[in-house]
Design a protein around this motif. Structure first.
Motif, PDB file in Angstrom:
ATOM      1  N   PRO A   1       6.311  -6.805  34.243  1.00 56.13           N
ATOM      2  CA  PRO A   1       5.012  -7.418  33.964  1.00 56.13           C
ATOM      3  C   PRO A   1       4.407  -6.967  32.627  1.00 56.13           C
ATOM      4  O   PRO A   1       3.693  -7.715  31.972  1.00 56.13           O
ATOM      5  N   VAL A   2       4.717  -5.736  32.196  1.00 60.65           N
ATOM      6  CA  VAL A   2       4.134  -5.215  30.947  1.00 60.65           C
ATOM      7  C   VAL A   2       4.684  -5.990  29.754  1.00 60.65           C
ATOM      8  O   VAL A   2       3.948  -6.454  28.887  1.00 60.65           O
ATOM      9  N   TYR A   3       6.025  -6.124  29.713  1.00 56.92           N
ATOM     10  CA  TYR A   3       6.652  -6.806  28.577  1.00 56.92           C
ATOM     11  C   TYR A   3       6.844  -8.302  28.841  1.00 56.92           C
ATOM     12  O   TYR A   3       7.238  -9.041  27.955  1.00 56.92           O
TER      13      TYR A   3
ATOM     14  N   THR B   1      12.775 -14.044  27.490  1.00 60.76           N
ATOM     15  CA  THR B   1      13.190 -14.937  28.579  1.00 60.76           C
ATOM     16  C   THR B   1      14.705 -14.995  28.578  1.00 60.76           C
ATOM     17  O   THR B   1      15.312 -15.289  27.555  1.00 60.76           O
ATOM     18  N   THR B   2      15.293 -14.672  29.721  1.00 59.64           N
ATOM     19  CA  THR B   2      16.745 -14.710  29.832  1.00 59.64           C
ATOM     20  C   THR B   2      17.152 -15.940  30.626  1.00 59.64           C
ATOM     21  O   THR B   2      16.655 -16.155  31.722  1.00 59.64           O
TER      22      THR B   2
ATOM     23  N   PHE C   1      18.374  -3.790  26.829  1.00 58.82           N
ATOM     24  CA  PHE C   1      18.708  -4.777  27.845  1.00 58.82           C
ATOM     25  C   PHE C   1      18.292  -6.168  27.386  1.00 58.82           C
ATOM     26  O   PHE C   1      19.014  -7.120  27.569  1.00 58.82           O
ATOM     27  N   CYS C   2      17.100  -6.245  26.794  1.00 57.67           N
ATOM     28  CA  CYS C   2      16.637  -7.586  26.432  1.00 57.67           C
ATOM     29  C   CYS C   2      16.856  -7.924  24.972  1.00 57.67           C
ATOM     30  O   CYS C   2      16.547  -9.025  24.577  1.00 57.67           O
ATOM     31  N   CYS C   3      17.466  -7.018  24.200  1.00 56.50           N
ATOM     32  CA  CYS C   3      17.592  -7.314  22.790  1.00 56.50           C
ATOM     33  C   CYS C   3      18.398  -8.600  22.627  1.00 56.50           C
ATOM     34  O   CYS C   3      19.327  -8.858  23.369  1.00 56.50           O
TER      35      CYS C   3
ATOM     36  N   VAL D   1      11.986   2.682  28.461  1.00 52.39           N
ATOM     37  CA  VAL D   1      11.522   1.693  27.483  1.00 52.39           C
ATOM     38  C   VAL D   1      12.661   1.379  26.497  1.00 52.39           C
ATOM     39  O   VAL D   1      12.905   0.226  26.143  1.00 52.39           O
ATOM     40  N   PHE D   2      13.413   2.408  26.117  1.00 56.16           N
ATOM     41  CA  PHE D   2      14.535   2.231  25.197  1.00 56.16           C
ATOM     42  C   PHE D   2      15.615   1.340  25.830  1.00 56.16           C
ATOM     43  O   PHE D   2      16.115   0.412  25.207  1.00 56.16           O
TER      44      PHE D   2
END
Lengths: 220, 195
Positions: free
Chosen positions: B57-59, B21-22, B14-16, B8-9
Motif C-alpha cells: 500500500p505504501v508504494y 504495476t506488474t 523486485f519491482c525494478c 525496501v531495497f
C-alpha cells in the motif's frame, strides 16, 4: 631475516588450519552405466528446503559430471519440465517410488520419457550450508590511533544429497551424499586480513558431480 | 531499522523495470494430456477477470492477476477439453454443453523477503443441469534464491503455470469429477448404441 622467518612460520600455521576437505557416501549399486543413446536430467526439488533452484543444480553438477565423462548427455531441467508438463512442476513432481511408478504407468508420460531417451533423473533433495564462528579479534582505538589483534576462524560446511531415479522402472536406484568442510582464517595485526575463505559449496558441487559422473559411466 | 532498509531495497529490486504495476504474461507448455471429448463453458466472473492485488500500500505496487489468469485458465481448459466456450454473463451460457467451469482467485501472496509468490484458485465445476459436481482447489508457488530481471512478474507467471499443472492433474484424480465423467461417457455410449 627474522621477519621473513616469522612470516614463513605464520603462513605454515595458517595453511595447516585453512583447508577444505570433502567426504562422500554413496549407495548406487543398482545404477547401470548410461548407453550412448540414453540421457540424464538434473533437477532441484521445490518441496524441500533447499537453496538450489533448477538452474543452480545444473550449474552445480553438470561440470563435475562432464569432467568425468564428456560424452554423457544431460538434459536441462527447464526442457525436461516443459516436455513433461503438467507432471514435473513444483507441485506435481513425484517424490516416492509409488508416485514415480504411478506416473510412469501413465502411457503418455512413459512414451514421452522414452522418446526423450531419459534413463535417469537426478534430483537434489537437500542442500545445507552452515557456518560456526570461532576465535576472536579485539579492536580498540583512542585519539592516538587504533587497531585490532587476534585470530578469527570460522568453520563452514556444505552438504548436498542427491537421489538417482530410474525413469524406466520408477525405482530410486541410488543416492549420494557429499559434504565439504573448511576453516576460514582471518588474522588481525592492526587490521583484520582475511587470508582464506573456504569454498565448501563449490567443492561439494564438484565432488558430487564427479561421483555422479563416475556412477553413470560405470566407474564405481 | 536495518531489516526495514533491506526490505525496501528488495522491494526496489523486485519491482525494478516493471514500474508499480506488474502484468504477468504466463505461458503454458504443450501439455501431455488426452483431452476430454466434451464442450465446457468457462464462466468468467467480473471479479475474476478484473482481479488485481495491491501488495504494498505504501508504494502502491499492484499485480494485475485477473487478465493473466483468464489467459492461462483459457489455455489450460483448451488443452483439457475439445471445446471451450467463454462467457462473461450467466445469461450467455448456451444450451448444449457438458459442464460449466467457474474459476476464482482464492489467494495471492508475495513474500518479498523470501523471493516467493503463491497463487491459489478454486474451480467450481457444474454439470449441464447447473448442479455443482465439485470444487477443485489448486495453488501454485514459485521461489528463487537470486535476483532476476523483473522477478515479481516471472515468479507470478511460474506460480500460475504450477497451479494450472495441478489443475490438470487434480482433474484426472478427483473422485467426484471422475464419477461424473464416467456417467457422461456411459450416457454417450448408450446414445451412440441407440443411434
Amino acid at each position: 631475516m627474522r621477519l621473513f622467518l616469522q612470516i614463513t612460520v605464520f603462513s605454515l600455521f595458517f595453511n595447516l588450519i585453512a583447508c577444505t576437505s570433502t567426504h562422500t557416501q554413496q549407495e548406487a549399486s543398482q545404477v547401470q552405466p548410461l548407453k550412448s543413446i540414453e540421457k540424464v536430467v538434473l533437477i532441484g526439488d521445490f518441496n524441500v528446503k533447499s537453496e538450489f533452484s533448477d538452474e543452480k543444480v545444473f550449474d552445480c553438477l553438470a561440470d563435475g559430471i562432464l569432467d568425468i565423462n564428456p560424452k554423457l548427455a544431460i538434459i536441462k531441467p527447464e526442457e525436461f519440465r516443459n516436455q513433461l508438463f503438467p507432471y514435473f512442476t513444483g507441485s506435481t513432481s513425484p517424490h516416492t517410488p509409488e508416485e514415480y511408478k504411478a506416473l510412469l504407468n501413465n502411457p503418455l508420460v512413459n512414451r514421452r520419457i522414452k522418446a526423450m531417451g531419459v534413463r535417469y533423473l537426478i534430483t537434489l533433495i537437500e542442500s545445507k550450508t552452515g557456518t560456526d564462528y570461532n576465535g576472536g579479534i579485539v579492536c580498540g582505538g583512542s585519539y592516538g590511533g587504533g587497531g585490532c589483534i587476534g585470530l578469527g576462524l570460522w568453520d563452514r560446511n556444505t552438504r548436498l544429497d542427491a537421489q538417482i531415479w530410474n525413469l524406466q522402472s520408477g525405482n530410486m536406484d541410488g543416492n549420494v551424499q557429499t559434504q565439504a568442510e573448511g576453516t576460514g582464517v582471518m588474522p588481525a595485526l592492526l587490521l583484520p586480513i582475511p587470508l582464506y575463505f573456504p569454498a565448501t559449496e563449490a567443492a561439494t558441487c564438484q565432488e558430487l558431480g564427479e561421483k555422479l559422473g563416475n556412477i553413470l559411466s560405470g566407474k564405481t | 531499522m536495518e531489516m526495514r532498509f533491506i526490505l525496501v531495497f528488495l522491494l526496489g529490486l523486485f519491482c525494478c523495470s516493471c514500474g508499480l504495476t506488474t502484468r504477468p504474461e504466463p505461458n503454458l507448455p504443450q501439455p501431455i494430456f488426452e483431452s476430454y471429448p466434451l464442450t465446457v463453458v468457462l464462466y468468467l466472473k467480473p471479479e475474476f477477470k478484473n482481479a488485481s492485488a495491491n501488495i504494498d500500500p505504501v508504494y502502491g505496487w499492484t499485480f494485475e492477476i485477473g487478465q493473466a489468469s483468464v489467459e492461462i485458465v483459457t489455455k489450460t481448459l483448451k488443452a483439457m477439453f475439445n471445446r471451450v466456450i467463454t462467457v462473461e454473463k450467466i445469461t450467455e451460457i448456451p444450451q448444449n454443453f457438458s459442464a460449466v467451469i467457474e474459476p476464482d482467485i482464492r489467494a495471492f501472496k508475495v513474500e518479498i523477503e523470501k523471493l516467493s509468490v503463491e497463487i491459489a484458485y478454486t474451480f467450481n465445476v457444474y454439470d449441464n443441469q447447473k448442479q455443482l459436481i465439485d470444487t477443485v482447489s489448486v495453488s501454485g508457488k514459485e521461489k528463487r534464491q537470486f535476483f532476476k530481471f523483473n522477478l515479481g512478474k516471472y515468479l507470478t507467471e511460474q506460480a500460475m503455470k504450477d497451479a494450472m499443472a495441478q489443475l490438470m492433474v487434480k482433474f484426472q484424480n478427483d473422485p467426484e469429477i471422475q464419477t461424473w465423467l464416467k456417467a457422461r461417457s456411459e450416457t454417450r455410449t448408450l446414445k451412440e448404441l441407440k443411434r
